[in-house]
Design an enzyme around this catalytic site. Structure first.
Site, PDB file in Angstrom:
ATOM      1  N   HIS A 114      42.385  34.893  43.973  1.00 33.02           N
ATOM      2  CA  HIS A 114      42.792  33.718  44.739  1.00 33.02           C
ATOM      3  C   HIS A 114      41.590  33.083  45.427  1.00 33.02           C
ATOM      4  O   HIS A 114      40.707  33.781  45.928  1.00 33.02           O
ATOM      5  CB  HIS A 114      43.823  34.105  45.809  1.00 33.02           C
ATOM      6  CG  HIS A 114      45.182  34.376  45.260  1.00 33.02           C
ATOM      7  ND1 HIS A 114      46.135  35.122  45.921  1.00 33.02           N
ATOM      8  CD2 HIS A 114      45.769  33.999  44.093  1.00 33.02           C
ATOM      9  CE1 HIS A 114      47.225  35.194  45.197  1.00 33.02           C
ATOM     10  NE2 HIS A 114      47.038  34.527  44.084  1.00 33.02           N
TER      11      HIS A 114
ATOM     12  N   HIS B 265      54.631  36.109  34.970  1.00 35.48           N
ATOM     13  CA  HIS B 265      54.094  35.892  36.315  1.00 35.48           C
ATOM     14  C   HIS B 265      54.792  36.775  37.342  1.00 35.48           C
ATOM     15  O   HIS B 265      54.203  37.116  38.379  1.00 35.48           O
ATOM     16  CB  HIS B 265      54.223  34.425  36.718  1.00 35.48           C
ATOM     17  CG  HIS B 265      53.171  33.992  37.697  1.00 35.48           C
ATOM     18  ND1 HIS B 265      51.820  33.967  37.366  1.00 35.48           N
ATOM     19  CD2 HIS B 265      53.249  33.606  38.993  1.00 35.48           C
ATOM     20  CE1 HIS B 265      51.121  33.566  38.427  1.00 35.48           C
ATOM     21  NE2 HIS B 265      51.962  33.340  39.414  1.00 35.48           N
TER      22      HIS B 265
ATOM     23  N   TYR C 224      52.869  36.860  49.484  1.00 37.00           N
ATOM     24  CA  TYR C 224      53.338  38.177  49.050  1.00 37.00           C
ATOM     25  C   TYR C 224      53.592  39.123  50.225  1.00 37.00           C
ATOM     26  O   TYR C 224      53.964  40.275  50.019  1.00 37.00           O
ATOM     27  CB  TYR C 224      52.326  38.815  48.098  1.00 37.00           C
ATOM     28  CG  TYR C 224      52.101  38.019  46.848  1.00 37.00           C
ATOM     29  CD1 TYR C 224      53.066  37.988  45.847  1.00 37.00           C
ATOM     30  CD2 TYR C 224      50.939  37.281  46.657  1.00 37.00           C
ATOM     31  CE1 TYR C 224      52.875  37.242  44.698  1.00 37.00           C
ATOM     32  CE2 TYR C 224      50.738  36.529  45.507  1.00 37.00           C
ATOM     33  CZ  TYR C 224      51.712  36.519  44.533  1.00 37.00           C
ATOM     34  OH  TYR C 224      51.523  35.779  43.397  1.00 37.00           O
TER      35      TYR C 224
ATOM     36  N   ARG D  11      46.933  37.067  35.123  1.00 36.84           N
ATOM     37  CA  ARG D  11      47.800  35.967  34.690  1.00 36.84           C
ATOM     38  C   ARG D  11      47.915  36.023  33.177  1.00 36.84           C
ATOM     39  O   ARG D  11      47.026  36.552  32.490  1.00 36.84           O
ATOM     40  CB  ARG D  11      47.215  34.615  35.108  1.00 36.84           C
ATOM     41  CG  ARG D  11      47.005  34.434  36.604  1.00 36.84           C
ATOM     42  CD  ARG D  11      46.337  33.096  36.882  1.00 36.84           C
ATOM     43  NE  ARG D  11      46.141  32.836  38.309  1.00 36.84           N
ATOM     44  CZ  ARG D  11      45.054  33.143  39.002  1.00 36.84           C
ATOM     45  NH1 ARG D  11      44.041  33.750  38.379  1.00 36.84           N
ATOM     46  NH2 ARG D  11      44.959  32.866  40.279  1.00 36.84           N
TER      47      ARG D  11
ATOM     48  N   ARG E 126      52.865  39.854  37.847  1.00 33.14           N
ATOM     49  CA  ARG E 126      51.752  39.642  38.794  1.00 33.14           C
ATOM     50  C   ARG E 126      52.267  39.705  40.230  1.00 33.14           C
ATOM     51  O   ARG E 126      51.622  40.298  41.095  1.00 33.14           O
ATOM     52  CB  ARG E 126      51.113  38.285  38.494  1.00 33.14           C
ATOM     53  CG  ARG E 126      49.944  37.893  39.402  1.00 33.14           C
ATOM     54  CD  ARG E 126      49.319  36.621  38.841  1.00 33.14           C
ATOM     55  NE  ARG E 126      48.496  35.910  39.800  1.00 33.14           N
ATOM     56  CZ  ARG E 126      47.208  36.159  40.021  1.00 33.14           C
ATOM     57  NH1 ARG E 126      46.604  37.122  39.363  1.00 33.14           N
ATOM     58  NH2 ARG E 126      46.518  35.438  40.890  1.00 33.14           N
TER      59      ARG E 126
ATOM     60  N   LYS F 235      41.264  31.073  37.031  1.00 30.04           N
ATOM     61  CA  LYS F 235      41.394  29.639  37.271  1.00 30.04           C
ATOM     62  C   LYS F 235      40.059  29.054  37.721  1.00 30.04           C
ATOM     63  O   LYS F 235      39.294  29.709  38.418  1.00 30.04           O
ATOM     64  CB  LYS F 235      42.457  29.375  38.348  1.00 30.04           C
ATOM     65  CG  LYS F 235      43.888  29.530  37.847  1.00 30.04           C
ATOM     66  CD  LYS F 235      44.869  29.076  38.907  1.00 30.04           C
ATOM     67  CE  LYS F 235      46.298  29.101  38.376  1.00 30.04           C
ATOM     68  NZ  LYS F 235      47.265  28.632  39.395  1.00 30.04           N
TER      69      LYS F 235
END
Length: 304
Positions: free
Chosen positions: A275, A249, A284, A150, A252, A174
């Site tokens: 994730h 993004h 995806y 990211r 990514r 994150k």
């Protein structure tokens, strides 16, 4: 609507609680800033009503007012900010319920196929990375497009996070979760070169891997600007891509799609992307036209 300074005075305790809670929960600086802005707008719409007395109707009314000038993605982000706000108040015993949890997120966003570049298109984009800081900017593109980082993760990279001997990168993602990413050999070589040619930082304590011309950590906005300039140059020579909304993004997205098209196990893709849930990675798994055509060629139709 009440102005910002009045909001800070009227809702000083809830705002302080939310600020502390986000920092304690490991929210990134960018997310904290964005969520705080959304919550300020929400509090302004309450017209001095105590937050404990606000209900589902107040949340929905605010979201509807926002939706007139923004799409479903923005609405969902705003709702997430308000949910987090009430969660913090409950945590600090300043509220007993979260009215934002009673409001459903928009489903439109879930059905949206991510925008991405095909593998050959991504290779072409790299050829448009030019200029005085080409190596640094190329490394940034490689980390986002071929390692799935990211933009915030690129921004937070320090020299110590690059493990040259192991050929890996420690990424702070994150929720302040660390993820070790194995790097392709070519990316390792580029990062070694960038580290050697790194601009001397303004501060001797600065550990940033990517440094700006002024000797400071390259900001998220600067990284986005670098990407935008490359994408603009690419689109000028590829008019068929003019309407494609390319961004950091999207690189990514391209990385994730490339792995899945190469039959990499989705569980591995999930770990590489950092994730928390495999459901996030599932967006995806879209099927492209070439895969559809390939599937149809396997069918044998009898001569009638």
């Amino acid at each position: 609507m009440t102005n910002k300074y009045d909001i800070e005075e009227i809702y000083s305790e809830p705002i302080q609680a939310f600020t502390i809670w986000m920092k304690q929960s490991g929210y990134t600086e960018a997310t904290r800033k964005e969520y705080k802005r959304e919550v300020f707008d929400y509090l302004s719409s309450l017209d001095e009503l105590p937050v404990q007395q606000a209900g589902k109707l107040h949340v929905v009314s605010f979201l509807v007012s926002k939706q007139e000038s923004a799409g479903d993605r923005t609405r969902n982000r705003t709702l997430s900010a308000i949910r987090s706000f009430y969660t913090s108040l409950i945590d600090f015993e300043l509220a007993t319920r979260n009215p934002a949890l009673e409001v459903k997120k928009s489903k439109t966003e879930k059905n949206k196929i991510p925008v991405y570049l095909e593998e050959q298109e991504l290779k072409k984009v790299l050829t448009y990375v030019e200029g005085r800081f080409r190596d640094r900017n190329l490394a940034i593109f490689l980390l986002m497009g071929y390692c799935g980082l990211r933009v915030g993760e690129v921004h937070r990279l320090n020299l110590s996070h690059f493990k040259k001997e192991k050929g890996t990168l420690e990424v702070l993602g994150k929720g302040r979760k660390w993820n070790e990413i194995p790097l392709p050999e070519m990316v390792v070589d580029v990062l070694v070169k960038v580290a050697e040619e790194r601009i001397q930082p303004y501060s001797s304590k600065e550990e940033a891997f990517f440094v700006s011309q002024k000797g400071r950590r390259l900001s998220i906005r600067q990284i986005q600007k670098i990407a935008a300039q490359v994408f603009d140059a690419f689109k000028q020579d590829h008019p068929q891509m003019t309407d494609m909304r390319l961004s950091c993004h999207k690189l990514r997205h391209s990385f994730a799609t490339m792995l899945l098209n190469n039959n990499v196990d989705i569980r591995v893709v999930k770990e590489l992307l950092g994730h928390a849930s495999i459901e996030t990675t599932m967006i995806y798994t879209h099927i492209n036209d070439e895969q559809k055509r390939s599937a149809m060629t396997t069918i044998e139709i009898p001569v009638i």
